[in-house]
Design an enzyme around this catalytic site. Structure first.
Site, PDB file in Angstrom:
ATOM      1  N   ASP A  66       0.893  -1.123  -0.138  1.00  0.00           N
ATOM      2  CA  ASP A  66      -0.058   0.062   0.146  1.00  0.00           C
ATOM      3  C   ASP A  66       0.808   1.198  -0.231  1.00  0.00           C
ATOM      4  OD1 ASP A  66      -2.488  -1.236  -0.322  1.00  0.00           O
ATOM      5  OD2 ASP A  66      -2.990  -1.063   1.994  1.00  0.00           O
TER       6      ASP A  66
ATOM      7  N   LYS B  68       3.601   1.079  -4.886  1.00  0.00           N
ATOM      8  CA  LYS B  68       4.380   0.740  -5.836  1.00  0.00           C
ATOM      9  C   LYS B  68       3.529   0.281  -7.205  1.00  0.00           C
ATOM     10  CE  LYS B  68       4.923  -3.278  -3.491  1.00  0.00           C
ATOM     11  NZ  LYS B  68       4.316  -2.485  -2.370  1.00  0.00           N
ATOM     12  N   THR B  69       2.207  -0.218  -7.222  1.00  0.00           N
ATOM     13  CA  THR B  69       1.675  -0.284  -8.441  1.00  0.00           C
ATOM     14  C   THR B  69       1.130   1.127  -9.127  1.00  0.00           C
ATOM     15  OG1 THR B  69       0.914  -2.540  -7.644  1.00  0.00           O
ATOM     16  CG2 THR B  69      -0.569  -1.569  -9.401  1.00  0.00           C
TER      17      THR B  69
ATOM     18  N   HIS C 133       7.959 -16.172  -4.495  1.00  0.00           N
ATOM     19  CA  HIS C 133       8.118 -17.125  -3.421  1.00  0.00           C
ATOM     20  C   HIS C 133       9.700 -17.592  -3.474  1.00  0.00           C
ATOM     21  CE1 HIS C 133       7.875 -20.061  -6.572  1.00  0.00           C
ATOM     22  NE2 HIS C 133       7.039 -19.192  -6.882  1.00  0.00           N
TER      23      HIS C 133
HETATM   24  P1  GDP Z   1       1.013  -1.085  -3.586  1.00  0.00           P
HETATM   25  O1  GDP Z   1       0.539  -2.261  -2.598  1.00  0.00           O
HETATM   26  O2  GDP Z   1       2.615  -0.619  -2.954  1.00  0.00           O
HETATM   27  O3  GDP Z   1       1.304  -1.576  -4.951  1.00  0.00           O
HETATM   28  O4  GDP Z   1       0.452   0.337  -3.316  1.00  0.00           O
HETATM   29  P2  GDP Z   1      -0.681   0.781  -4.643  1.00  0.00           P
HETATM   30  O5  GDP Z   1      -0.160   1.318  -5.525  1.00  0.00           O
HETATM   31  O6  GDP Z   1      -1.709  -0.333  -4.665  1.00  0.00           O
HETATM   32  O7  GDP Z   1      -1.610   1.860  -3.498  1.00  0.00           O
HETATM   33  C1  GDP Z   1      -2.047   1.885  -2.291  1.00  0.00           C
HETATM   34  C2  GDP Z   1      -3.021   2.947  -1.909  1.00  0.00           C
HETATM   35  O8  GDP Z   1      -2.329   3.892  -2.036  1.00  0.00           O
HETATM   36  C3  GDP Z   1      -3.971   2.972  -3.133  1.00  0.00           C
HETATM   37  O9  GDP Z   1      -5.393   3.309  -2.555  1.00  0.00           O
HETATM   38  C4  GDP Z   1      -3.353   4.495  -3.836  1.00  0.00           C
HETATM   39  O10 GDP Z   1      -4.611   5.279  -4.597  1.00  0.00           O
HETATM   40  C5  GDP Z   1      -2.827   5.121  -2.829  1.00  0.00           C
HETATM   41  N1  GDP Z   1      -1.762   6.101  -3.230  1.00  0.00           N
HETATM   42  C6  GDP Z   1      -0.902   5.554  -4.212  1.00  0.00           C
HETATM   43  N2  GDP Z   1      -0.006   6.583  -4.348  1.00  0.00           N
HETATM   44  C7  GDP Z   1      -0.306   7.645  -3.641  1.00  0.00           C
HETATM   45  C8  GDP Z   1      -0.070   9.284  -3.635  1.00  0.00           C
HETATM   46  O11 GDP Z   1       0.913   9.752  -4.129  1.00  0.00           O
HETATM   47  N3  GDP Z   1      -0.857   9.830  -2.406  1.00  0.00           N
HETATM   48  C9  GDP Z   1      -1.953   9.434  -1.965  1.00  0.00           C
HETATM   49  N4  GDP Z   1      -2.637  10.204  -1.268  1.00  0.00           N
HETATM   50  N5  GDP Z   1      -2.273   8.103  -2.056  1.00  0.00           N
HETATM   51  C10 GDP Z   1      -1.717   7.254  -2.844  1.00  0.00           C
HETATM   52 MG    MG Z   2       0.627  -3.359  -5.788  1.00  0.00          MG
END
Ligand code: GDP
Ligand code: MG
Length: 417
Positions: free
Chosen positions: A40, A43-44, A103
């Site tokens: 979260d 990264k994605t 894994h």
């Molecule tokens: P991952 O698990 O690392 O791949 O994280 P995600 O890319 O799925 O992002 C997790 C959450 O953080 C999502 O709800 C995104 O919309 C939010 N998010 C990602 N980048 C930002 C950002 O720059 N600012 C804010 N406020 N939220 C972000």
């Molecule tokens: Mg992700």
């Protein structure tokens, strides 16, 4: 891709590991770069933002978040099997993104395979700071051979207090150093992946993607072709030719050597032996040069046969050093793979085969835990000490053998002395 594939740019793979670890890698010489960090932290979103931003310059096809994150079923099981192919370019390089399993098998492949990870982007949310997986993934990155890391401090849009950002930077530099990365020099980019993706606030969005791409292009080295590297030949045999002198032979691993060039013989002791190659023979014919892939015999000036042994290397002066202490990652073979039936522990003393060197070695756990044991099938990080120094750098592969069987296969991740 929106644009034609250009062979002139180094090709890079970005792999996404399960458990939210994403890896990027160069294809040219199979060295890799990845995106890692706590769940979260973005990264994605960052990956999507990079393809979007590069697409706006004609350097990628945009892939939205769901296209990148499209394997929820597999993610639930902690394993990403499918390969989502994402590609983009920067001004300097060509990158491709593939899904890699997160894994133990993936770690095993990284340790035993030909791929070297050259770098990673660690994503850390400014709102949270470093979290358990941030640390876990740095350790993992080190274990698979990553040398260079770039930090993207994400979600700066959600943070009011600039002191918070300073604190995250301070902590990240410290953490990187703790895990053996260059914490002080590591580029840190502050931005918002979400703003970049949604094309808002370019000062923390698009502009920061440019800064990140620039940091990745410059801080993470472009893999060199074997031919462009400094000359190195690991010695297989030593001969004495009456009336001429000492000749060493072996297969040239990298680089190019011309006749009448100064070289160093490295290994056996910490001090290199300086000499000159006065004649070169490849495939029984005398020639002016020897290059990567050749089987060559090199006539060494003023060297006695008894001073040289199999396992030493002939190298361009200053290009490699002999050391006897290394941080290593190993995959311990199972009995079915020809390995031991039982595991081993702290102070295990097998034979180490590194290039043509064959040395007794001591294996210990970095934390000194004498009660711990490694089992066949495990991936493990240990400290390897060889009895005599050997020429080796980070990225060097080796085998551990005992009583005629290969017990483990390993990768040097850090040179320790
Ligand atoms: P991952 O698990 O690392 O791949 O994280 P995600 O890319 O799925 O992002 C997790 C959450 O953080 C999502 O709800 C995104 O919309 C939010 N998010 C990602 N980048 C930002 C950002 O720059 N600012 C804010 N406020 N939220 C972000
Ligand atoms: Mg992700």
């Amino acid at each position: 891709l929106a644009t034609a594939f250009e062979r002139t740019k180094p090709h890079v793979n970005i792999g996404k590991m399960g458990s939210h670890v994403q890896f990027v890698g160069f294809n040219a010489d199979l060295s890799l770069l990845g995106t890692i960090g706590h769940v979260d932290h973005g990264k994605t979103t960052l990956t999507a933002a990079i393809t979007k931003h590069q697409a706006s310059k004609g350097l990628a096809s945009f892939l939205d978040y769901n296209a990148i994150d499209k394997a929820p079923e597999e993610r639930k099981r902690g394993i990403t099997i499918s390969s989502a192919h994402i590609e983009f370019q920067t001004n300097d390089r060509h990158y491709a993104h593939v899904d890699c399993p997160g894994h133990a098998d993936y770690i095993k492949n990284m340790i035993t395979g030909a791929a070297n990870m050259d770098g990673a982007i660690v994503v850390v949310a400014a709102s949270d700071g470093q979290m358990p997986q941030t640390r876990e993934h740095l350790l993992l990155a080190r274990q698979v051979g990553v040398q260079k890391i770039v930090v993207f401090v994400n979600k700066v849009d959600a943070v009011e207090d600039p002191e918070m950002l300073e604190l995250v930077e301070l902590e990240m530099r410290e953490l990187l150093s703790t895990y053996g990365f260059e914490g002080e020099e590591t580029p840190i980019v502050f931005g918002s992946a979400l703003c970049a993706l949604e094309q808002r606030r370019p000062e923390i969005g698009a502009e920061k993607i440019d800064e990140l791409m620039n940091a990745v292009d410059t801080w993470i080295p472009t893999p060199e072709r074997d031919m462009d590297k400094p000359f190195l030949m690991s010695i297989e045999e030593v001969f004495s030719i009456p009336g001429r002198g000492t000749v060493v032979s072996g297969r040239v691993e990298r680089g190019l050597l011309k006749k009448d060039t100064e070289v160093e013989i490295v290994g056996g002791s910490t001090a290199p032996i300086k000499t000159k190659v006065t004649d070169i023979e490849t495939f029984k014919k005398t020639c002016d040069e020897s290059r990567a892939g050749d089987n060559s015999g090199l006539l060494l000036r003023g060297i006695r046969r008894e001073d040289i042994r199999r396992g030493m290397v002939v190298a361009a002066p200053g290009s490699t050093k002999a050391t006897n202490k290394f941080l290593v990652s190993m995959y311990v073979l199972t009995e079915a793979e020809g390995g031991r039936r039982t595991g081993f522990g702290h102070n295990y003393r097998p034979q180490v085969y590194l290039r043509t060197a064959d040395e007794p070695g001591d294996l210990t756990f970095p934390d000194g835990d004498a009660s711990r044991r490694v089992q066949p099938g495990d991936n493990v990080e240990m400290i390897l000490e060889t009895h005599r120094p050997v020429a080796a750098e980070a990225g060097q592969r080796f085998n551990i053998r005992e009583g005629g069987r290969t017990v483990a296969t390993g990768l040097v991740t850090r040179v320790m002395t």
